[in-house]
Every structure is written in C-alpha cells, then in structure tokens.
Write a protein that holds these residues in place. Structure first.
Motif, short mmCIF file in Angstrom:
data_model
loop_
_atom_site.label_atom_id
_atom_site.label_comp_id
_atom_site.label_asym_id
_atom_site.label_seq_id
_atom_site.Cartn_x
_atom_site.Cartn_y
_atom_site.Cartn_z
N LYS A 76 41.54 30.35 51.75
CA LYS A 76 40.68 30.78 50.57
C LYS A 76 39.27 30.16 49.79
O LYS A 76 38.96 31.54 49.80
CB LYS A 76 41.65 30.00 49.71
CG LYS A 76 43.20 30.07 49.43
CD LYS A 76 43.87 29.44 48.18
CE LYS A 76 45.73 29.38 47.59
NZ LYS A 76 46.15 28.80 47.22
N TYR A 124 37.62 33.74 49.95
CA TYR A 124 36.59 33.83 48.67
C TYR A 124 35.55 34.53 49.07
O TYR A 124 34.46 35.12 48.61
CB TYR A 124 36.87 32.23 47.84
CG TYR A 124 35.31 32.89 45.90
CD1 TYR A 124 35.68 33.68 45.10
CD2 TYR A 124 34.62 31.86 47.04
CE1 TYR A 124 35.46 33.16 44.46
CE2 TYR A 124 33.48 31.91 45.22
CZ TYR A 124 33.81 32.54 44.27
OH TYR A 124 33.21 32.61 43.43
N HIS A 172 41.96 38.54 41.60
CA HIS A 172 43.71 37.67 42.01
C HIS A 172 43.52 36.62 41.76
O HIS A 172 42.90 35.47 42.21
CB HIS A 172 43.49 38.40 43.30
CG HIS A 172 45.58 38.76 43.76
ND1 HIS A 172 46.42 37.37 44.05
CD2 HIS A 172 46.49 39.31 43.53
CE1 HIS A 172 47.15 37.34 44.51
NE2 HIS A 172 47.33 38.75 43.74
N THR A 197 45.42 26.30 54.25
CA THR A 197 45.02 27.43 52.75
C THR A 197 44.02 26.77 52.66
O THR A 197 43.83 28.14 52.18
CB THR A 197 46.80 27.35 52.52
OG1 THR A 197 47.82 26.92 53.23
CG2 THR A 197 46.38 28.29 51.11
N TYR A 221 45.34 34.54 43.70
CA TYR A 221 45.11 33.45 45.23
C TYR A 221 44.44 32.84 45.26
O TYR A 221 44.23 31.60 45.72
CB TYR A 221 46.16 34.97 45.96
CG TYR A 221 45.52 34.45 47.75
CD1 TYR A 221 46.58 33.49 47.81
CD2 TYR A 221 44.75 33.55 48.16
CE1 TYR A 221 46.29 32.67 49.36
CE2 TYR A 221 44.53 33.38 49.39
CZ TYR A 221 44.99 32.67 49.90
OH TYR A 221 46.03 32.18 50.87
N HIS A 231 50.85 39.56 48.67
CA HIS A 231 50.55 40.37 47.03
C HIS A 231 48.58 41.09 47.33
O HIS A 231 49.07 42.23 47.89
CB HIS A 231 50.84 39.81 46.05
CG HIS A 231 50.65 40.48 44.64
ND1 HIS A 231 49.45 40.62 44.07
CD2 HIS A 231 51.53 41.79 44.47
CE1 HIS A 231 50.29 41.85 43.07
NE2 HIS A 231 50.93 42.24 43.25
N LEU A 232 48.28 39.70 47.41
CA LEU A 232 46.72 40.22 47.89
C LEU A 232 46.27 41.11 49.29
O LEU A 232 46.02 42.46 49.04
CB LEU A 232 45.53 39.13 47.47
CG LEU A 232 44.42 38.96 47.65
CD1 LEU A 232 43.89 40.04 46.93
CD2 LEU A 232 43.51 38.47 47.43
N THR A 253 52.20 32.67 51.58
CA THR A 253 53.07 33.21 50.27
C THR A 253 53.46 34.10 49.42
O THR A 253 52.49 35.20 49.81
CB THR A 253 52.30 31.94 49.61
OG1 THR A 253 50.93 31.72 48.92
CG2 THR A 253 51.89 30.45 49.60
N HIS A 254 54.43 33.65 48.92
CA HIS A 254 54.11 35.30 47.59
C HIS A 254 53.14 35.57 46.99
O HIS A 254 52.76 37.23 47.58
CB HIS A 254 55.20 35.74 47.02
CG HIS A 254 54.95 36.83 45.88
ND1 HIS A 254 55.94 37.98 45.95
CD2 HIS A 254 55.01 37.01 44.12
CE1 HIS A 254 55.64 38.38 45.42
NE2 HIS A 254 55.29 37.73 44.13
N GLU A 255 51.41 35.16 47.00
CA GLU A 255 50.47 35.51 46.06
C GLU A 255 49.96 35.87 47.70
O GLU A 255 49.23 37.18 46.87
CB GLU A 255 49.76 33.58 45.38
CG GLU A 255 50.43 34.07 44.25
CD GLU A 255 49.13 33.05 43.61
OE1 GLU A 255 48.47 31.96 44.55
OE2 GLU A 255 49.23 32.84 41.98
N ALA A 256 49.33 35.21 48.43
CA ALA A 256 49.05 35.57 49.90
C ALA A 256 49.12 37.28 50.16
O ALA A 256 48.36 38.54 50.57
CB ALA A 256 49.16 34.56 51.03
#
Length: 393
Positions: A125, A129, A307, A121, A309, A285-286, A280-283
């Motif tokens: 990220k 980024y 965001h 992960t 994430y 969502h983005l 995940t939920h954050e991933a």
C-alpha cells in the motif's frame, strides 16, 4: 569529481574520514548511460552520478537528452527523482557528455520483488501510494513517463520511493493526429493500445504499467510475461477477455485482425484473487480499474489515489515518511494537499526550434551554465583520477 573552488574550502567537520567513505562504484546501467555511487567532495555526502554519453551524435539524441535534463531540473516532488546538480561542462568544443548528480537511493522495486524479503500488505500500500502520488504530479505537468517498471522505481530501506529514468519521457500530445512512437515501455508493462499499434496515446499507458506492477507486488511475479508483443497481447486478452470493437478503435488493422480471428475469450479476472493473500476485494477492485483494455475507461492516476485501498498507505506515508508534514510537541501537522499537482506545465517549446546538433550543443551548454548560477561551488570531472578511468570504461 573535483570541486572547482580556488578561494574556499569546506570545513573539515563536514567531510567524513576515509574509513567512513565507501569507494565509488557503478550501481546501474541503462540504454542511455551509466550511474555511479560517488562522494560529493563539497560535503562528503554519497550521491548518484549519471553519465549521459554520446549526447551529440544526432539531433534526435540531442533533443532527448535536453528534454530529460530539463525535466530533472524541473521536478520538485518527493516521489520523483530530480537533479541535485549538474557538473560543469568543459569548453564547448570539447563538450561531448553530461554528468548529472541526483539523490542516491539504496535499491529499486525490481530487486525488492525478486528478493526473499517478505512484502506485507502495508508495504504494498505504501509503495503503490507513492508511485501514484508521483505519477499524478508528472501527469499534471503534462509529462508521460513511458517506461514505468519496477527497475525505474527507486526505494530506500525506509520504503521511500522515487520514480526515475526519464530517457523515454515526453510531453503529452493533445493533437490526436500527431503520431507517437510505439517503441516505448518495457514489453511486460506495455499497455494494449501501444501493443496494438495506436498512433496516439496518453497518460493511461503509465497507469496500465502501474497496474502490472501492483499485480507483481501482490504475486511476486510478472503478470504478463511473454516472449513477443503478440504473445503479450494474447496473455492480456486471456485475463481481460476479448475486447469490444470500440476498445480497438485506434488499433492498427493487423492487430485488430489478430484479435478478431481468434476465439472469443471471456474475462477471467477472478484469477487475480489467487495472486496472494493480499489480493483482497479492495485490492482486486483497484487493480481491475487499472487493467482496463480501453484507455478511455481506465482509471486515472489521480482518481486511483482516491480509492479506499490506499487510505492506509496515505496515512502511513504522511505520518512518518513524507517531508510535507511535520511533528510539533502537540502532535502532527499535516499538509493541506496530500497529493499536490505540479504548479505549472512542463514546457517543450524548444523542441521544434532545435534544427541542428551544434545548435543543441550550444543550448545545452548555456542551460547548464545558467543552471549553476548562484549555486554552490561547481563540480567538474577530474579526468586524471583512477576512478574516472574506471568510470569511462
């Protein structure tokens, strides 16, 4: 390459011994040229040499190459590949191809994704980024990349990433009545508006491509892998559902009719959670903010950077990878702006003034010569070398 220096020579201490120098070799081929790993004879550093052949076949090719050349010299950003140097051109009558030197990177994101190397992960990220950081810079300069894909994202073993290959890039066109080509973006990463024949599009097409790459990083497989543009569109609507008419306002009649005559599809975004444990939920969502059918509602590259994430990716990048922050005995000194925009727009005013291939050749020849003023000792190609004979083959 050879160094054109009649009066000075580099200190021997700067040039590695032959045993330390890897042989020159090809490292990439594209639609518009070949890239080699070569040694800069001025300091012994390994660099990438991109050959742009057949530049002056026609006016369209001439404009495209000049635009890419000017962009490579314009860019000043850690996550965007730029020109370190341009080889000295021959006399204008013999001037047929251009050689650009850029930083040599070790691999690209496509090779990383298909390799057995684990992708954590944290890796994802940091990669995402940097992609968005570079994209924000390009878009703030008014530039659309138009071919964002894993193979055009160069990476090093320390996870530093740079966006490359600007052969299809152009300046964003604010006039929506101006028609733009649909022959852009590798199909798997092509936005719905391009697949549906929109005559005009903007920076949102690059964000869609990044969303596809994000999903590919999570799942280690291409998200929308179709055999044809129509099947590509069908795979997208299988995931996102049948778009409303308002999202197809700029589509051509044939594409709109294809969507409307098919069965109504509900969205099935929950399948994104099954890409991997990292989804995940954050991933997700983005990801769902990037993969929006309507480009007007798709998140921008700049907003995506905000965001949550990406908070950890930002921290890791600026703690130990970036060149904009630095360490002192008392701790880390961070830059004021983690994601700086371009300091000015990229100018394309010359586009309409180029009326002939010869005019373009003169302009490019002058541009390269002027670019070299005040620089290091210029380099030129040694056509008698064995390496060059292999290179041109």
């Amino acid at each position: 390459c050879s160094s054109r220096n009649r009066h000075h020579s580099s200190p021997a201490s700067e040039v590695p011994s032959p045993a330390e120098m890897e042989p020159d070799r090809p490292i990439g081929y594209g639609a518009f040229g070949v890239v080699w790993s070569v040694t800069d004879p001025r300091d012994g550093r390994k660099v990438a040499l991109k050959k742009m052949p057949n530049v002056f076949q026609n006016l369209v090719s001439c404009k495209r190459v000049f635009r890419e050349l000017r962009m490579l010299c314009f860019f000043k950003h850690d996550n965007v590949l730029s020109a370190l140097d341009i080889l000295q051109p021959p006399q204008i009558d013999c001037f047929e191809e251009i050689y650009v030197i850029t930083e040599l990177m070790q691999s690209d994101l496509h090779k990383v994704i298909v390799s057995p190397q684990p992708l954590t992960t944290d890796h994802i990220k940091v990669f995402l980024y940097q992609i968005l950081r570079g994209l924000k810079y390009l878009h703030s300069a008014g530039i659309l990349h138009r071919d964002i894909k894993p193979g055009n994202l160069l990476v090093n073993s320390n996870c530093l990433l740079k966006i490359c290959d600007f052969g299809l890039a152009r300046v964003e066109e604010p006039d929506q009545s101006r028609h733009m080509t649909q022959e852009v973006v590798t199909q798997y990463y092509r936005a719905p508006e391009v697949l549906m024949g929109s005559r005009h599009y903007g920076s949102a097409i690059d964000v869609w491509s990044v969303g596809c790459i994000f999903a590919e990083l999570l799942g280690r497989r291409i998200l929308f892998q179709a055999q044809s543009p129509i099947q590509q569109l069908d795979l997208i609507t299988d995931l996102l559902g049948t778009p409303p008419l308002s999202a197809m306002a700029s589509a051509c009649e044939g594409a709109r009719a294809h969507i409307l005559r098919g069965p109504h599809k509900p969205p099935s975004l929950s399948v994104l959670y099954m890409l991997s444990d990292g989804a995940t939920h954050e991933a997700v969502h983005l990801l769902c903010r990037m993969l929006v059918f309507d480009p007007a509602k798709r998140i921008s590259g700049g907003d995506a950077l905000s965001h949550p994430y990406l908070d950890e990716g930002r921290l890791r990048y600026h703690t130990c990878m970036c060149q904009c922050c630095y360490s002192v005995p008392s701790g880390r000194v961070y830059t004021r702006d983690f994601e700086p925009p371009a300091d000015r727009n990229f100018s394309h005013s010359y586009d309409n003034s180029l009326l002939s291939v010869w005019q373009g050749k003169e302009l490019i020849h002058h541009f390269i010569t002027e670019h070299q003023q005040g620089k290091r000792v210029p380099l030129c190609i040694n056509p008698q070398s064995a390496a060059f004979k292999t290179f041109i083959r």
